[in-house]
Scaffold this motif. Structure first.
Motif, PDB file in Angstrom:
ATOM      1  N   GLY A  52       0.828  -1.198   0.000  1.00 45.48           N
ATOM      2  CA  GLY A  52       0.000   0.000   0.000  1.00 45.48           C
ATOM      3  C   GLY A  52       0.861   1.245   0.000  1.00 45.48           C
ATOM      4  O   GLY A  52       1.958   1.270   0.578  1.00 45.48           O
ATOM      5  N   LEU A  53       0.384   2.281  -0.661  1.00 49.68           N
ATOM      6  CA  LEU A  53       1.131   3.534  -0.769  1.00 49.68           C
ATOM      7  C   LEU A  53       0.191   4.697  -0.513  1.00 49.68           C
ATOM      8  O   LEU A  53      -0.899   4.770  -1.080  1.00 49.68           O
ATOM      9  N   ARG A  54       0.614   5.584   0.375  1.00 53.79           N
ATOM     10  CA  ARG A  54      -0.110   6.846   0.591  1.00 53.79           C
ATOM     11  C   ARG A  54       0.813   7.985   0.183  1.00 53.79           C
ATOM     12  O   ARG A  54       1.953   8.049   0.641  1.00 53.79           O
ATOM     13  N   VAL A  66      -3.318   3.983  -2.576  1.00 54.13           N
ATOM     14  CA  VAL A  66      -3.516   2.920  -3.552  1.00 54.13           C
ATOM     15  C   VAL A  66      -2.883   1.654  -2.986  1.00 54.13           C
ATOM     16  O   VAL A  66      -2.008   1.707  -2.121  1.00 54.13           O
ATOM     17  N   SER A  67      -3.340   0.497  -3.481  1.00 60.80           N
ATOM     18  CA  SER A  67      -2.803  -0.773  -2.998  1.00 60.80           C
ATOM     19  C   SER A  67      -2.750  -1.769  -4.146  1.00 60.80           C
ATOM     20  O   SER A  67      -3.390  -1.584  -5.189  1.00 60.80           O
ATOM     21  N   ALA A  68      -1.975  -2.837  -3.959  1.00 56.27           N
ATOM     22  CA  ALA A  68      -1.842  -3.866  -4.981  1.00 56.27           C
ATOM     23  C   ALA A  68      -1.295  -5.135  -4.345  1.00 56.27           C
ATOM     24  O   ALA A  68      -0.770  -5.117  -3.224  1.00 56.27           O
ATOM     25  N   SER A  69      -1.443  -6.235  -5.073  1.00 58.22           N
ATOM     26  CA  SER A  69      -0.849  -7.501  -4.653  1.00 58.22           C
ATOM     27  C   SER A  69       0.211  -7.958  -5.654  1.00 58.22           C
ATOM     28  O   SER A  69       0.707  -9.078  -5.575  1.00 58.22           O
ATOM     29  N   ARG A  95      -3.146   0.951  10.428  1.00 59.06           N
ATOM     30  CA  ARG A  95      -2.945   1.170   8.995  1.00 59.06           C
ATOM     31  C   ARG A  95      -3.103  -0.124   8.231  1.00 59.06           C
ATOM     32  O   ARG A  95      -2.511  -1.147   8.579  1.00 59.06           O
ATOM     33  N   GLY A  96      -3.909  -0.099   7.192  1.00 61.58           N
ATOM     34  CA  GLY A  96      -3.984  -1.192   6.235  1.00 61.58           C
ATOM     35  C   GLY A  96      -3.312  -0.769   4.950  1.00 61.58           C
ATOM     36  O   GLY A  96      -2.734   0.316   4.853  1.00 61.58           O
ATOM     37  N   THR A  97      -3.409  -1.597   3.937  1.00 68.29           N
ATOM     38  CA  THR A  97      -2.747  -1.269   2.673  1.00 68.29           C
ATOM     39  C   THR A  97      -3.559  -0.337   1.790  1.00 68.29           C
ATOM     40  O   THR A  97      -3.002   0.308   0.906  1.00 68.29           O
ATOM     41  N   SER A  98      -4.871  -0.230   2.021  1.00 66.94           N
ATOM     42  CA  SER A  98      -5.715   0.499   1.069  1.00 66.94           C
ATOM     43  C   SER A  98      -6.353   1.761   1.629  1.00 66.94           C
ATOM     44  O   SER A  98      -7.176   2.374   0.951  1.00 66.94           O
TER      45      SER A  98
END
Length: 448
Positions: A55-57, A67-70, A337-340
């Motif tokens: 995840g990126l802030r 935004v987030s991704a796997s 904090r989560g990834t999204s």
């Protein structure tokens, strides 16, 4: 995965700066989970999942986006950063967003002291299946159990790493072992069910599977023949297994997000009595082998023990950086904090002061009333604290359990309810929320 979590977060931050972000933080989570379910002495389901999520802030001025991704391919990281910066430029301005000042950051911690990771190897699926089968067999051996609805054994391990352009970089891991059993007694409309579950960070702390099954069965047998209780105003005893939900409403109402919105029934209660004198709620994020423990919060601030309620008095709100800025206060290092999504305030491990009396003593003190062991649904007004929940449990007469009950509703006002609570001494101290059985006066019960 060929790159470490710290490398992934560093690459995300570099991509964000190249894309035009003024500041950014990144999180990478690597996890594995295994779940084995049995039914009627046979394997029913087997699931395994593993992977990395990122995840990126980013912040562009007073605007932010997440935004987030796997997918951890380098091209994906660049695309994430470009998309996040583009989104942030279109977001509304918020002067309270922003990373921590470097002077606020955690710089020294020892995650090993928290002992959150079981050093033993991941259990084999066959071992999990064996534990589930033993629990199921133990439940079925109890007279009166007609069937076991589900028995599941599970294992999980998770590592997390957080980094930000203010210089913070840190990570830690945790493991989880779990076993649960749901048993049924009776048939048709007379069917009743109950459960027991055990969860620990280390396998050696788990109770025997036979004990899990036996407790699930005993709870279920006790519910046979349940009926509605009488309607009226009676005292209510919240059993230890669900009493933390009552304290949870206080924690939600003292969350900085609710206070900043002005939508909390505790919004004017800072410095006032919210519990009886002598009772405190203590948060301790450094308890070894406990689910909610962590060395730093979701914004890199050092976590610490604090009193949310001290001697009955509400001492402060639960805050992350943004809510603290909105309220002209200082963060309590409670960012989750989560990834999204961006950080938000959340408590870790809490404990309510235990009393001197046993649950049986409180039943005797209650005389006639309701012992609640299970709750469903909720209708709670966050602004006024008006409270109404579906419940089941046992009707109590002359201080003794008389018969099981179901399909009833309990109602009251949370502020009044919490001011009258009397705690027992039966809280399980290995849980993240250590809350004993709680006697509450003057609730309205809607039953038969």
């Amino acid at each position: 995965m060929t790159r470490s979590l710290s490398d992934l977060t560093a690459d995300l931050l570099a991509a964000a700066k190249r894309a035009g972000a003024d500041a950014a933080d990144a999180i990478a989570v690597d996890g594995t989970s295994v779940s084995i379910g049995v039914l009627n002495g046979k394997l029913e389901q087997a699931e395994r999942s593993e992977g990395v999520e990122i995840g990126l802030r980013v912040m562009v001025g007073a605007r932010q986006a997440c935004v987030s991704a796997s997918d951890i391919n380098p091209a994906t990281l660049s695309e994430m950063a470009d998309r996040a910066v583009a989104m942030a430029r279109l977001a509304p301005e918020d002067p309270t967003i922003g990373l921590a000042d470097p002077a606020q950051l955690a710089t020294r911690w020892d995650a090993e002291v928290l002992d959150l990771v079981d050093p033993t190897p991941e259990p084999e699926p066959a071992a999990l299946e064996d534990a589930a089968l033993r629990a199921e067999a133990a439940a079925l051996s109890v007279p009166g159990i007609s069937q076991v609805q589900a028995t599941t054994a599970a294992y999980g391990q998770r590592r997390v790493h957080l980094a930000a352009t203010n210089g913070f970089s840190g990570g830690y891991g945790r493991t989880d072992h779990g076993l649960s059993c749901v048993a049924i007694t009776g048939k048709g409309t007379g069917m009743e069910r109950d459960y027991y579950g055990e969860g620990r960070s280390h396998a050696e702390d788990m109770m025997a599977p036979e004990e899990v099954g036996r407790l699930a069965a005993q709870r279920t047998i006790a519910r046979a023949g349940a009926r509605k209780p009488p309607t009226g105003a009676f005292p209510v005893l919240y059993d230890e297994r669900i009493s933390s939900s009552l304290v949870g409403h206080l924690l939600q109402a003292s969350n900085g997000s609710a206070i900043a919105r002005g939508g909390s029934w505790l919004r004017d209660a800072l410095g006032q009595d919210v519990l009886p004198r002598g009772l405190s709620i203590v948060e301790d994020p450094h308890r070894p082998r406990v689910t909610g423990s962590r060395p730093f919060d979701g914004e890199g601030l050092p976590t610490a023990r604090r009193e949310i309620v001290a001697d009955g008095v509400l001492t402060g709100w639960t805050l992350d950086l943004a809510t603290a800025r909105k309220l002209n206060m200082t963060s309590t290092a409670n960012a989750a904090r989560g990834t999204s999504a961006p950080p938000s305030p959340s408590v870790t491990n809490i404990a309510l002061t235990q009393g001197d009396l046993s649950r049986e003593d409180l039943l005797a003190q209650m005389g006639t009333g309701l012992l609640i062991t299970s709750m469903i649904g909720a209708s709670i007004n966050p602004t006024t604290g008006d409270y109404s929940r579906g419940a089941s449990g046992f009707w109590v007469e002359k201080g003794q359990i008389a018969y099981p009950v179901n399909e009833c509703t309990v109602a009251g006002n949370l502020r009044n309810m919490l001011r009258t609570i009397v705690p027992a001494n039966d809280a399980r101290t290995h849980l993240s929320r250590v809350v004993p059985s709680l006697l509450v006066e003057g609730l309205t019960i809607a039953g038969a």
